[in-house]
Design a protein around this motif. Structure first.
Motif, PDB file in Angstrom:
ATOM      1  N   ARG A  11     112.140  67.705 -21.388  1.00 36.70           N
ATOM      2  CA  ARG A  11     110.868  68.407 -21.254  1.00 36.70           C
ATOM      3  C   ARG A  11     109.805  67.666 -22.051  1.00 36.70           C
ATOM      4  N   TYR A  12     108.575  67.703 -21.545  1.00 41.91           N
ATOM      5  CA  TYR A  12     107.441  67.041 -22.189  1.00 41.91           C
ATOM      6  C   TYR A  12     106.301  68.047 -22.335  1.00 41.91           C
ATOM      7  N   ARG A  13     105.615  67.982 -23.476  1.00 34.45           N
ATOM      8  CA  ARG A  13     104.482  68.866 -23.732  1.00 34.45           C
ATOM      9  C   ARG A  13     103.194  68.059 -23.659  1.00 34.45           C
ATOM     10  N   ASP A  14     102.218  68.609 -22.948  1.00 35.32           N
ATOM     11  CA  ASP A  14     100.883  68.016 -22.879  1.00 35.32           C
ATOM     12  C   ASP A  14     100.192  68.335 -24.203  1.00 35.32           C
ATOM     13  N   SER A  15      99.836  67.311 -24.975  1.00 34.96           N
ATOM     14  CA  SER A  15      99.275  67.532 -26.307  1.00 34.96           C
ATOM     15  C   SER A  15      97.903  68.201 -26.279  1.00 34.96           C
ATOM     16  N   ARG A  16      97.184  68.109 -25.180  1.00 32.21           N
ATOM     17  CA  ARG A  16      95.853  68.731 -25.088  1.00 32.21           C
ATOM     18  C   ARG A  16      95.936  70.207 -24.723  1.00 32.21           C
ATOM     19  N   THR A  17      96.772  70.547 -23.723  1.00 30.40           N
ATOM     20  CA  THR A  17      96.833  71.918 -23.222  1.00 30.40           C
ATOM     21  C   THR A  17      98.003  72.719 -23.771  1.00 30.40           C
ATOM     22  N   GLY A  18      99.049  72.019 -24.272  1.00 31.57           N
ATOM     23  CA  GLY A  18     100.241  72.709 -24.750  1.00 31.57           C
ATOM     24  C   GLY A  18     101.227  73.062 -23.652  1.00 31.57           C
ATOM     25  N   GLU A  19     100.873  72.757 -22.399  1.00 36.19           N
ATOM     26  CA  GLU A  19     101.776  73.053 -21.285  1.00 36.19           C
ATOM     27  C   GLU A  19     103.031  72.206 -21.387  1.00 36.19           C
ATOM     28  N   VAL A  20     104.173  72.808 -21.023  1.00 35.81           N
ATOM     29  CA  VAL A  20     105.444  72.096 -21.037  1.00 35.81           C
ATOM     30  C   VAL A  20     105.818  71.759 -19.595  1.00 35.81           C
ATOM     31  N   HIS A  21     106.214  70.502 -19.374  1.00 36.70           N
ATOM     32  CA  HIS A  21     106.582  70.007 -18.050  1.00 36.70           C
ATOM     33  C   HIS A  21     107.995  69.445 -18.097  1.00 36.70           C
ATOM     34  N   HIS A  22     108.742  69.608 -17.032  1.00 32.90           N
ATOM     35  CA  HIS A  22     110.080  69.051 -16.929  1.00 32.90           C
ATOM     36  C   HIS A  22     110.007  67.679 -16.273  1.00 32.90           C
ATOM     37  N   ALA A  23     110.752  66.712 -16.814  1.00 30.91           N
ATOM     38  CA  ALA A  23     110.723  65.335 -16.313  1.00 30.91           C
ATOM     39  C   ALA A  23     111.057  65.259 -14.832  1.00 30.91           C
ATOM     40  N   THR A  24     112.014  66.039 -14.371  1.00 27.24           N
ATOM     41  CA  THR A  24     112.404  65.999 -12.960  1.00 27.24           C
ATOM     42  C   THR A  24     111.235  66.389 -12.064  1.00 27.24           C
ATOM     43  N   VAL A  25     110.497  67.407 -12.445  1.00 25.23           N
ATOM     44  CA  VAL A  25     109.341  67.845 -11.650  1.00 25.23           C
ATOM     45  C   VAL A  25     108.260  66.768 -11.659  1.00 25.23           C
TER      46      VAL A  25
END
Length: 51
Positions: A11-25
């Motif tokens: 999982r990766y977090r966008d440092s500006r928005t705080g949103e968490v994204h999954h690498a597969t997506v």
């Protein structure tokens, strides 16, 4: 835009928005940064890998 070079299953977090994204997506479906319409629209995104 599809991202490459990410660690699968992570999982990766966008440092500006705080949103968490999954690498597969991000690699399969892409990242949608919500740009304004126009030829010169751009945005820098800093993704931080979560433990």
């Amino acid at each position: 835009m599809r991202l490459r070079g990410l660690t699968a299953g992570t999982r990766y977090r966008d440092s500006r928005t705080g949103e968490v994204h999954h690498a597969t997506v991000l690699t399969e479906y892409g990242f949608h940064p919500g740009l304004e319409p126009g030829d010169w629209a751009s945005r820098a995104v800093h993704l931080v890998r979560l433990p």
